[in-house]
Write a protein that holds these residues in place. Structure first.
Motif, short mmCIF file in Angstrom:
data_model
loop_
_atom_site.label_atom_id
_atom_site.label_comp_id
_atom_site.label_asym_id
_atom_site.label_seq_id
_atom_site.Cartn_x
_atom_site.Cartn_y
_atom_site.Cartn_z
N TYR A 44 -21.32 59.94 18.62
CA TYR A 44 -21.35 61.29 18.04
C TYR A 44 -22.51 61.39 17.05
CZ TYR A 44 -16.50 61.08 19.67
OH TYR A 44 -15.37 60.92 20.42
N ASN A 45 -23.13 62.54 17.01
CA ASN A 45 -24.12 62.84 15.99
C ASN A 45 -23.49 63.74 14.93
OD1 ASN A 45 -26.22 61.40 17.14
ND2 ASN A 45 -27.07 63.17 18.22
N VAL A 46 -23.58 63.32 13.68
CA VAL A 46 -23.05 64.11 12.57
C VAL A 46 -24.22 64.81 11.89
CG1 VAL A 46 -21.80 64.05 10.38
CG2 VAL A 46 -21.16 62.49 12.24
N TYR A 47 -24.19 66.13 11.88
CA TYR A 47 -25.26 66.94 11.29
C TYR A 47 -24.83 67.47 9.92
CZ TYR A 47 -27.69 67.01 15.81
OH TYR A 47 -28.34 66.66 16.96
N ASN A 54 -30.48 75.03 8.09
CA ASN A 54 -31.31 73.91 8.54
C ASN A 54 -30.48 72.62 8.53
OD1 ASN A 54 -33.96 75.38 8.62
ND2 ASN A 54 -33.44 75.68 6.46
N TYR A 55 -30.19 72.11 9.72
CA TYR A 55 -29.38 70.91 9.87
C TYR A 55 -30.23 69.73 10.32
CZ TYR A 55 -25.07 73.68 9.60
OH TYR A 55 -24.05 74.51 9.19
N SER A 56 -29.82 68.55 9.91
CA SER A 56 -30.44 67.32 10.40
C SER A 56 -29.35 66.28 10.61
CB SER A 56 -31.48 66.79 9.41
OG SER A 56 -30.88 66.51 8.16
N VAL A 57 -29.63 65.28 11.44
CA VAL A 57 -28.63 64.26 11.73
C VAL A 57 -28.46 63.37 10.51
CG1 VAL A 57 -28.03 62.28 13.17
CG2 VAL A 57 -29.13 64.27 14.20
N TYR A 58 -27.25 63.33 9.99
CA TYR A 58 -26.94 62.44 8.87
C TYR A 58 -26.74 61.01 9.37
CZ TYR A 58 -24.24 60.07 5.26
OH TYR A 58 -23.78 59.15 4.37
N ALA A 64 -14.40 58.70 15.79
CA ALA A 64 -14.15 60.14 15.64
C ALA A 64 -13.87 60.50 14.19
CB ALA A 64 -12.98 60.57 16.52
N ASP A 65 -14.63 59.88 13.30
CA ASP A 65 -14.55 60.18 11.87
C ASP A 65 -15.81 59.67 11.20
OD1 ASP A 65 -14.05 57.37 10.73
OD2 ASP A 65 -12.37 57.60 12.13
N CYS A 66 -16.06 60.18 10.01
CA CYS A 66 -17.29 59.80 9.30
C CYS A 66 -17.11 60.10 7.82
CB CYS A 66 -18.49 60.57 9.85
SG CYS A 66 -20.04 60.31 8.95
N SER A 67 -17.60 59.20 6.97
CA SER A 67 -17.58 59.40 5.53
C SER A 67 -19.01 59.59 5.03
CB SER A 67 -16.94 58.22 4.81
OG SER A 67 -15.56 58.13 5.11
N VAL A 68 -19.20 60.59 4.19
CA VAL A 68 -20.50 60.86 3.59
C VAL A 68 -20.36 60.63 2.10
CG1 VAL A 68 -22.36 62.55 3.32
CG2 VAL A 68 -20.88 62.62 5.35
N TYR A 76 -22.15 71.75 0.98
CA TYR A 76 -22.65 71.04 2.15
C TYR A 76 -21.94 71.55 3.41
CZ TYR A 76 -24.52 67.86 -1.35
OH TYR A 76 -25.21 67.33 -2.43
N TYR A 77 -22.71 71.61 4.50
CA TYR A 77 -22.19 72.11 5.78
C TYR A 77 -22.34 71.00 6.82
CZ TYR A 77 -22.97 76.53 3.33
OH TYR A 77 -22.97 77.54 2.39
N PHE A 78 -21.37 70.94 7.74
CA PHE A 78 -21.37 69.86 8.73
C PHE A 78 -20.95 70.38 10.09
CE2 PHE A 78 -20.34 68.05 4.61
CZ PHE A 78 -21.17 66.96 4.53
N TYR A 79 -21.51 69.78 11.13
CA TYR A 79 -20.95 69.91 12.47
C TYR A 79 -21.24 68.61 13.22
CZ TYR A 79 -25.61 71.10 14.48
OH TYR A 79 -26.92 71.09 14.88
#
Length: 238
Positions: A44-47, A54-58, A64-68, A76-79
């Motif tokens: 998965y790519n987390v943006y 303006n999104y970029s790959v984090y 199926a989960d991610c911690s920032v 902050y916005y994510f998809y």
């Protein structure tokens, strides 16, 4: 060499489904994201975006989960997208062919507003001669990434907490231990009363002020103003 693909070859690599039900949980500079797993995707790519445009790959992840982490105050916005890596395969006629990588459509977009949420139990000192309550608390960091200042709330005689004032994070005195001490004095009634104070940090993000005071028992401190009593005359000599 120009490669051509039969219908069978093209069907061998179907479109990747977009992740569903992306959710976000945020606190103390961290964001936790979760979503439904997508069958047969490789990762998965987390943006991430700070403006929602303006999104970029984090990062990319196989889970199926991610911690920032280590995020400063802000919105902050994510998809998330599902990705099937490039591969090679054989069709029914035993022809070897290349399958290009595919990325799904974006998941739903979620957002998180991050700011420091700290509540302090201030020390209270009452001056009967001036009918003033001195409120004092300490803070260990003054970074604008944490907060812009503090809000003082007060409850009188068990009533609801009301905002008293705001104090800028720059109005402090620094102790020898490195802590930043704040003081504020408020005039109060000289008659007996119970006062409870809570100090909460606040942050200004895009012109909006955020503060989330905790009124639970452990985060408030109370002081009962003393009653001035006239001495009584003795009823008999000793």
């Amino acid at each position: 060499m120009i490669m051509t693909f039969t219908a069978t070859q093209m069907l061998a690599y179907a479109s990747v489904s977009a992740p569903q039900n992306l959710t976000v949980d945020a606190s103390d500079g961290y964001v936790d994201l979760e979503w439904n797993s997508v069958y047969s995707c490789d990762h998965y790519n987390v943006y991430m975006s700070t403006d929602g445009v303006n999104y970029s790959v984090y990062k990319n992840t196989t889970y199926a989960d991610c911690s920032v982490s280590s995020l400063s105050k802000g919105i902050y916005y994510f998809y998330v997208t599902a990705v099937k890596d490039a591969d090679y395969d054989y069709d029914d006629e035993d022809n070897y062919y290349y399958i290009p990588a595919q990325e799904s459509e974006p998941s739903n977009i979620v957002s998180a507003t991050l700011y420091t949420e700290e509540t302090y139990s201030p020390m209270l000192t009452y001056s009967s001669s001036k009918s003033k309550m001195k409120i004092e608390w300490s803070y260990s960091s003054l970074s604008a990434e944490d907060c812009n200042g503090f809000v003082i709330y007060r409850s009188k005689n068990g009533g609801e907490y009301q905002k008293v004032t705001t104090v800028s994070s720059g109005k402090y005195s620094k102790s020898s231990s490195g802590e930043y001490t704040y003081k504020y004095s408020q005039s109060v009634s000289s008659s007996p009363a119970t006062y409870k104070y809570v100090v909460a940090s606040y942050a200004v993000i895009n012109g909006v002020t955020y503060s989330n005071p905790d009124y639970s028992d452990y985060s408030k401190y109370y002081y009962i103003c003393p009653t001035s009593l006239s001495p009584q005359k003795p009823t008999a000599r000793l």
